[in-house]
Design an enzyme around this catalytic site. Structure first.
Site, PDB file in Angstrom:
ATOM      1  N   LYS A 159      -3.543  -2.379  -6.712  1.00  0.00           N
ATOM      2  CA  LYS A 159      -2.301  -1.765  -7.150  1.00  0.00           C
ATOM      3  C   LYS A 159      -1.940  -0.570  -6.290  1.00  0.00           C
ATOM      4  O   LYS A 159      -0.787  -0.235  -6.131  1.00  0.00           O
ATOM      5  CB  LYS A 159      -2.444  -1.305  -8.597  1.00  0.00           C
ATOM      6  CG  LYS A 159      -2.398  -2.440  -9.580  1.00  0.00           C
ATOM      7  CD  LYS A 159      -2.467  -1.934 -10.993  1.00  0.00           C
ATOM      8  CE  LYS A 159      -2.699  -3.105 -11.937  1.00  0.00           C
ATOM      9  NZ  LYS A 159      -2.900  -2.698 -13.306  1.00  0.00           N
ATOM     10  N   ARG A 160      -2.941   0.058  -5.793  1.00  0.00           N
ATOM     11  CA  ARG A 160      -2.689   1.232  -4.959  1.00  0.00           C
ATOM     12  C   ARG A 160      -1.787   0.901  -3.788  1.00  0.00           C
ATOM     13  O   ARG A 160      -1.067   1.730  -3.295  1.00  0.00           O
ATOM     14  CB  ARG A 160      -4.014   1.779  -4.416  1.00  0.00           C
ATOM     15  CG  ARG A 160      -4.790   2.602  -5.406  1.00  0.00           C
ATOM     16  CD  ARG A 160      -5.894   3.361  -4.704  1.00  0.00           C
ATOM     17  NE  ARG A 160      -6.813   2.473  -4.009  1.00  0.00           N
ATOM     18  CZ  ARG A 160      -7.779   1.811  -4.613  1.00  0.00           C
ATOM     19  NH1 ARG A 160      -7.953   1.926  -5.899  1.00  0.00           N
ATOM     20  NH2 ARG A 160      -8.586   1.030  -3.936  1.00  0.00           N
TER      21      ARG A 160
END
Length: 497
Positions: A257-258
């Site tokens: 997700k980063r």
RNA sequence: GGCCCCAUCGUCUAGCGGUCAGGACAUCACCCUUUCAAGGUGAAUACACGAGUUCGAAUCUCGUUGGGGUCACCA
């Protein structure tokens, strides 16, 4: 075992929007259940109060429904094994944690987080692997009573065996052997009374009668812990399958997700399910694309519909190796779906909301006419706005002079070309203002003026559409109609004066 | 660092002791062509390395290297 009903589950944590890796896990789990005519369960693992994000559950179910991954049981869809949200099952976990305590399979640990940190620091200094030192494992009855009486917060830990081996069987990679001394006395029940994943998933998968646990590969290291738990309870274990991890497109590190919104080599890396939808990909293309990562349909086919995938899916045939996320293949698959799998009418239906979201007023008849023209040209649905949005604009935005003048032609030449065009097109009767006739005149102009197709057709395109990339020139003129086309050509002529 | 997993074209993959190592995406070239596409034809590119086992290894075994994951009162 074989006659047992296949029940699989997808168990995300409600910590935000659904990630494409999560979608892949859900898809394979779903495929496994559907292949066997079993049930697919959605369970929400919200045992970490700190990480809970409001609205996540809707984001997850919306994404699954967009992709057509339907679940038989889950929040709001009771199948007799609910509740399907872990925070609503707390008494069950507490009851069985107590059972482990009573049966000497677990123990209370009163260590503070400060002490735990200290222990790890010391271990690190001695270059030992980190981990709990089992300080509370052998507390006397009196000490425990005393701590309890003082109301000291505590957790419940597994009493892992100190020697021997635990052998796991993974459907994708076979036997996996772990030495018991490497297994931690993991926390099962936290001091806030919530279970950790370890405890919760075993209890839930048991009572929900899950037959196959499919989850991401990052869980493999804790498999022995889970196996020990199943054995402690004396319950029949499900079959486990650890799916390979999706790595970043460059193969470095797992897709996370980063990286959402970050670009790589100038290309945006999409990672959230919703981002794929917003970017204009078709859900069936996304699903087809995902099927091809780690699994192979066979017959050297990469394009297939979901029914065919269900028929052939075999969890045991999944490739155990991690894979870089082959995002560039999605564009190709999406293109195939748009131009070969969807009829023009179906495509128009999907294009309409996108044009409307862009603030355009869509005339359905006109949309139906232009859809075939854009069908082979769109990479993603949203491209339609730039390519054919001008068809729905209230007012015409003329091109700039630079856009109008093609290579090897000057301002005067371009204007003369347009003047000649205007004269010829004006002469056509309204009902004959159709592509073949328009094309005919175009070629006549080419020979009359001693120019090439590209120059003549290109100038007309820019004049009529106001943009250099568009739908084909003559088809566009036909749709625009005689008066509008001539009006625009005249505007271009005036621009060049 | 310990433990675990993994290893075929740049990428996704087929292959399960004997194949000219196949397909796809991307790339390049050519054809078609009104921009852009689409389509057609073709090209280039891979068994990480080293030992074994075997008549024969991409396929089996071991080691090396490389990559990934994991070591929380997160999942």
């Amino acid at each position: 075992m074989t006659e047992k009903i296949v029940r699989t589950r997808f168990a995300p944590s409600p910590t935000g929007p659904l990630h494409i890796g999560g979608v892949r896990s859900a898809l394979f789990s779903w495929l496994l259940a559907r292949h066997h005519g079993g049930k697919f369960v959605l369970r929400i693992e919200d045992t970490d109060q700190k990480r809970f994000v409001e609205g996540s559950i809707d984001l997850i179910t919306d994404a699954l429904s967009w992709l057509g991954i339907d679940y038989d049981e889950g929040p709001g869809k009771d199948g007799g094994y609910g509740p399907y949200i872990q925070s609503e099952r707390l008494p069950l976990y507490q009851k069985w944690a107590q059972w482990l305590l009573d049966n000497d399979k677990a123990y209370r640990c009163f260590c503070t987080s400060e002490r735990l940190e200290q222990v790890n620091k010391e271990k690190e200094a001695r270059k030992e692997p980190p981990g709990y030192d089992r300080f509370c494992r052998n507390l006397s009855k009196d000490e425990i009573e005393k701590n309890l009486a003082e109301g000291k917060p505590h957790v419940i830990r597994l009493k892992a065996p100190l020697e021997g081996q635990t052998i796991g069987h993974d459907l994708i990679r076979g036997e996996v052997i772990f030495d018991n001394h490497t297994i931690q006395d993991a926390v099962l029940l936290k001091s806030d009374g919530y279970p950790t994943y370890h405890l919760a998933h075993v209890i839930d998968d048991h009572f929900m009668e899950i037959s196959h646990v499919t989850r991401a590969n990052e869980w493999l290291p804790s498999l022995p812990l889970h196996l020990l738990l199943w054995e402690a309870f004396g319950w029949e274990k499900p079959l486990y399958a650890h799916l390979p991890v999706l790595l970043n497109p460059n193969g470095k590190g797992k897709l996370s997700k980063r990286h959402s919104g970050f670009s790589e080599d100038g290309k945006k890396v999409l990672v959230l399910a919703k981002e794929f939808k917003d970017a204009g990909y078709l859900p069936e293309a996304v699903v087809n694309f995902l099927c091809n990562i780690g699994w192979n349909f066979g017959d050297e086919r990469e394009i297939f519909d979901i029914q065919e995938a269900i028929e052939r899916f075999d969890i045991g045939a999944v490739n155990p190796a991690n894979s870089a996320f082959p995002i560039e293949k999605l564009d190709w698959i999406n293109g195939i779906y748009m131009r070969e799998k969807l009829s023009a009418n179906e495509l128009a239906k999907r294009l309409r909301p996108i044009l409307e979201e862009a603030g355009l007023e869509v005339n359905v008849d006109r949309l139906l006419k232009i859809t075939p023209l854009v069908q082979t040209r769109l990479k993603v649905l949203t491209d339609v706005v730039a390519m054919a949005g001008f068809f729905f604009h209230e007012t015409f935005t003329p091109p700039t002079v630079e856009m109008l003048i093609p290579k090897k032609l000057d301002k005067d030449g371009t204007r003369k070309l347009l003047e000649a065009s205007h004269k010829h097109y004006l002469a056509i009767a309204e009902p004959e203002f159709l592509t073949p006739a328009l094309m005919n005149i175009g070629t006549t102009l080419v020979s009359d003026l001693g120019l090439n197709n590209s120059q003549v057709f290109g100038v007309l395109r820019v004049a009529v559409t106001g943009q250099s990339i568009s739908t084909p020139t003559f088809e566009t003129m036909e749709i625009l109609g005689k008066s509008e086309s001539l009006k625009r050509i005249q505007i271009a002529i005036d621009l060049l004066k």
